[in-house]
Design an enzyme around this catalytic site. Structure first.
Site, PDB file in Angstrom:
ATOM      1  N   THR A 147      -0.726   7.650  -0.973  1.00 45.16           N
ATOM      2  CA  THR A 147      -2.061   7.584  -1.595  1.00 45.16           C
ATOM      3  C   THR A 147      -2.939   6.491  -0.979  1.00 45.16           C
ATOM      4  O   THR A 147      -4.142   6.466  -1.198  1.00 45.16           O
ATOM      5  CB  THR A 147      -1.936   7.257  -3.095  1.00 45.16           C
ATOM      6  OG1 THR A 147      -1.367   5.943  -3.218  1.00 45.16           O
ATOM      7  CG2 THR A 147      -1.055   8.246  -3.820  1.00 45.16           C
ATOM      8  N   ASP A 162      -5.281  -7.436  12.042  1.00 42.53           N
ATOM      9  CA  ASP A 162      -4.418  -7.570  10.868  1.00 42.53           C
ATOM     10  C   ASP A 162      -4.138  -9.052  10.628  1.00 42.53           C
ATOM     11  O   ASP A 162      -3.415  -9.687  11.403  1.00 42.53           O
ATOM     12  CB  ASP A 162      -3.115  -6.798  11.086  1.00 42.53           C
ATOM     13  CG  ASP A 162      -2.275  -6.775   9.810  1.00 42.53           C
ATOM     14  OD1 ASP A 162      -1.960  -7.862   9.277  1.00 42.53           O
ATOM     15  OD2 ASP A 162      -1.953  -5.683   9.327  1.00 42.53           O
ATOM     16  N   ASP A 165      -0.353 -10.094  10.266  1.00 40.11           N
ATOM     17  CA  ASP A 165       0.365 -10.087  11.535  1.00 40.11           C
ATOM     18  C   ASP A 165      -0.061 -11.248  12.425  1.00 40.11           C
ATOM     19  O   ASP A 165       0.763 -11.884  13.089  1.00 40.11           O
ATOM     20  CB  ASP A 165       0.110  -8.764  12.286  1.00 40.11           C
ATOM     21  CG  ASP A 165       0.943  -7.626  11.705  1.00 40.11           C
ATOM     22  OD1 ASP A 165       1.914  -7.906  10.969  1.00 40.11           O
ATOM     23  OD2 ASP A 165       0.618  -6.457  11.989  1.00 40.11           O
ATOM     24  N   ARG A 211       0.847  -1.187   0.000  1.00 38.02           N
ATOM     25  CA  ARG A 211       0.000   0.000   0.000  1.00 38.02           C
ATOM     26  C   ARG A 211       0.889   1.247   0.000  1.00 38.02           C
ATOM     27  O   ARG A 211       1.755   1.385   0.869  1.00 38.02           O
ATOM     28  CB  ARG A 211      -0.884  -0.008   1.253  1.00 38.02           C
ATOM     29  CG  ARG A 211      -2.122   0.838   1.115  1.00 38.02           C
ATOM     30  CD  ARG A 211      -2.999   0.672   2.329  1.00 38.02           C
ATOM     31  NE  ARG A 211      -3.768  -0.555   2.285  1.00 38.02           N
ATOM     32  CZ  ARG A 211      -4.904  -0.706   1.619  1.00 38.02           C
ATOM     33  NH1 ARG A 211      -5.393   0.292   0.923  1.00 38.02           N
ATOM     34  NH2 ARG A 211      -5.555  -1.835   1.643  1.00 38.02           N
TER      35      ARG A 211
HETATM   36  N1  URA Z   1      -6.476  -6.205   6.298  1.00 41.57           N
HETATM   37  C1  URA Z   1      -6.456  -6.888   7.481  1.00 41.57           C
HETATM   38  O1  URA Z   1      -5.568  -7.698   7.722  1.00 41.57           O
HETATM   39  N2  URA Z   1      -7.429  -6.636   8.368  1.00 41.57           N
HETATM   40  C2  URA Z   1      -8.430  -5.767   8.136  1.00 41.57           C
HETATM   41  O2  URA Z   1      -9.295  -5.604   9.013  1.00 41.57           O
HETATM   42  C3  URA Z   1      -8.428  -5.075   6.914  1.00 41.57           C
HETATM   43  C4  URA Z   1      -7.437  -5.314   6.009  1.00 41.57           C
END
Ligand code: URA
Length: 209
Positions: free
Chosen positions: A108, A200, A203, A104
């Site tokens: 932006t 996430d 993670d 990402r």
């Molecule tokens: N990516 C993730 O890992 N979790 C989210 O809640 C949104 C995007």
């Protein structure tokens, strides 16, 4: 418009609750993500075509069903998509695996493609793009763009948790792509996380952060 399906089998719903819990550790998270992916593979492969073949059972000749038609490729979006690959391969062991990497952009917030490695014959394969989270839809749209640009034409998107915003965006950008999820959540928060979601996914799968 492509199909949108929440696969709400009780086993899947139960397992999704386990990984949503913030106290679920990396080992169990990883295992259960694969278990859910395996169960989802059962449903997303439901329309695979069959043909008749002649076989001989110990009792004599018989006409029976066998899989025919397109072969499969599983395409995880890096990095969290990797967590779903082994589970799907349990049910579709002959599938090839391609990878699409995106990051990402810090300014932006748009996803940018940085790595694409695919089987050479994606134009003849049923493609399952996998990513645990369908949030804004940005990565999913770019991944499908990348596949179509290279000849992919039979694409299904498989995730664990989807936000309504992501479903809408992916459907609008790619109305031919069927979307399957184990859970459809409330909304995205201001940081782009799905609520209630599971945090996430990358993670939590890899024990980073
Ligand atoms: N990516 C993730 O890992 N979790 C989210 O809640 C949104 C995007």
């Amino acid at each position: 418009m492509g199909k949108f399906q929440v696969i709400d089998h009780p086993l899947i719903q139960h397992k999704l609750t386990i990984i949503r819990d913030k106290n679920c550790g990396t080992k169990v998270f990883r295992e259960v993500v694969n278990e859910i992916a395996m169960l989802m593979a059962f449903e997303v492969s439901r329309d695979m075509p069959l043909e008749d073949i002649e076989i001989e059972t110990p009792m004599g000749k018989s006409t029976q069903k066998t899989l025919t038609g397109k072969k499969v490729a599983i395409i995880p979006i890096l990095r969290a998509g990797i967590g779903m690959v082994d589970g799907m391969l349990e049910l579709i062991p002959a599938a090839k695996v391609g990878h699409i990497g995106m990051y990402r952009d810090h300014d932006t917030w748009e996803p940018v493609e940085y790595f694409v490695k695919l089987p050479s014959d994606i134009d003849t394969r049923q493609l399952f793009v996998v990513d645990p989270m369908l949030a804004t839809g940005g990565s999913a749209i770019l991944a499908v763009d990348a596949l179509k640009k290279r000849g992919g034409n039979n694409i299904k998107f498989v995730c664990l948790v989807a936000a309504p915003e992501g479903v809408k965006a992916l459907q609008e950008a790619h109305p031919d792509v069927d979307i399957y999820t184990a859970g459809l959540d409330d909304h995205l928060n201001d940081d782009g996380y799905i609520v209630p979601g599971l945090g996430d996914a990358g993670d939590r799968l890899f024990g980073t952060k």
